[in-house]
Motif scaffolding. Structure first.
Motif: not given
Length: 398
Positions: A236-240, A251-264, A280-286
């Motif tokens: 749900e949260s990725l820092e990099t 970008n492959e990692l972000l695509q694999a995570i997909g909609p579950s990612l909330v915080h970047f 663009r694949h992380n459609t649940s980002l807040q």
């Protein structure tokens, strides 16, 4: 805690102050161990709370400390009782490196004494290879949810997998410092297959991931290993950190995570060649925190990078953006080798941030340089860059 120039309260006035207020004030000293030691010796009323805070986070940087703590625990019931409430343990073996000794035994000795342990940080404290007793100690860390591996040396990715699987309640993992592998620079196909087939809770319950390793050569194989595994499925949260040569695999990692990612969150770049990632694949980002790099804000390249970064955002749930500008005053000075942007250059950026996907956005925080002589210029530049959001009154400066 300095008391120079302060007069003590009269006993009558001191008696009227509720004990709860005393304890609340002591709570603000949680990071000041010297002051907590003083508070513990003031009165019997302050002692329990002060000692609790002292034992809540334990930092160990030498084997002598481990030995003395273990001896005290086995001799005194009160010490064992205090260690039961320890929530965080930080093992830093930097001072023992030259002596050839490690702090691996510290976890072996203390794990059973700290059943409430939730946060574990391992800094340059593991031998290679790991002893079997270390894996046995991991099984005693049943409540650890937060693990940080900083500058440790492991044999290969299979060992890393085994360490992660040692914590059944693991929710956050941070890879930091000069993390490296002694027998493998890249994960073997067998390592990825084993991790993908694992039924261990670690492989499906990880919520927070931080990648901030200083070893640039390790980033690509480490991230690729995470992509090939099932560790990313619930993040749900990725820092990099981001560097240009790492963009593809991240970008492959972000695509694999997909909609579950909330915080970047983008951390400080590994080099001056900085590039943003595709969201663009992380459609649940807040919430999103972007780093503008080391360039001047007036540089046309800064405008282009910001345009590309915001154009990739596709989450209609986004409510907060943090834009961190250059982290040193020199980054605010325009260079003679670059072209400053003009009004026409801002048209694509304004078109991007005016998209309906940003309609739910409520806060845009800009972290600016603290040097007063440059703050005014920075604010004026940001107001031009983010004019549509400034018109909505959602931009603030920190």
């Amino acid at each position: 805690m300095s008391v120079d120039g302060l007069q003590p309260l009269s006993p009558i006035l001191a008696a009227r102050i509720p004990v709860e207020l005393h304890l609340e004030i002591i709570g603000w000293l949680a990071c000041d161990r010297h002051s907590l030691h003083i508070c513990a010796m003031v009165s019997r009323t302050w002692y329990p709370h002060s000692v609790h805070l002292l034992y809540e986070k334990v930092d160990i940087g030498a084997l002598n400390t481990v030995s003395s703590m273990a001896q005290s625990a086995f001799k005194h019931e009160r010490v064992r009782h205090n260690l039961v409430g320890t929530l965080a343990l930080d093992l830093d073996g930097a001072s023992e490196i030259n002596s050839g000794r490690t702090l691996e035994s510290a976890l072996v000795v203390l794990a059973s004494l700290m059943p409430s342990l939730q946060k574990l940080t391992l800094r340059q404290c593991l031998p290679c290879p790991l002893h079997t007793s270390f894996y046995a100690a991991l099984r005693a860390c049943k409540n650890v949810t937060d693990l940080t591996l900083c500058g440790v040396v492991l044999e290969n990715y299979r060992v890393l997998f085994r360490v992660l699987c040692g914590f059944p309640q693991l929710r956050r993992v941070a890879f930091e410092g000069n993390l490296r592998f002694s027998h493998a620079t890249s994960p073997s196909p067998v390592d990825s297959v084993l991790l993908r087939r694992s039924k261990h809770p670690t492989s499906c319950e990880l919520r927070h991931l931080r990648i901030s390793v200083s070893n640039k050569a390790l980033v690509i194989p480490l991230v690729q290993w995470l992509v090939d595994s099932s560790l990313h499925t619930s993040i749900e949260s990725l820092e990099t950190r981001v560097a240009d040569k790492h963009v593809t695999v991240l970008n492959e990692l972000l695509q694999a995570i997909g909609p579950s990612l909330v915080h970047f969150r983008e951390l400080v770049a590994l080099n001056k060649k900085f590039a943003h990632l595709d969201l663009r694949h992380n459609t649940s980002l807040q919430t999103i925190e972007l780093y503008s790099g080391h360039r001047s804000l007036t540089d046309i390249e800064t405008v282009l990078q910001l345009t590309r970064a915001l154009a990739s955002v596709g989450s209609p749930r986004l409510t907060r953006i943090v834009l961190k500008c250059g982290d040193h005053p020199g980054s605010w000075k325009p260079s003679a080798n670059v072209r400053a942007f003009d009004t026409a250059d801002l048209i694509p950026l304004h078109a991007v941030i005016g998209r309906p996907v940003f309609d739910a956005l409520r806060v845009v925080q800009v972290v600016v340089c603290r040097k007063r002589s440059q703050d005014v210029v920075a604010v004026m530049t940001i107001n031009r860059l983010l004019a549509p959001w400034c018109a909505r009154g959602i931009v603030s400066f920190i």
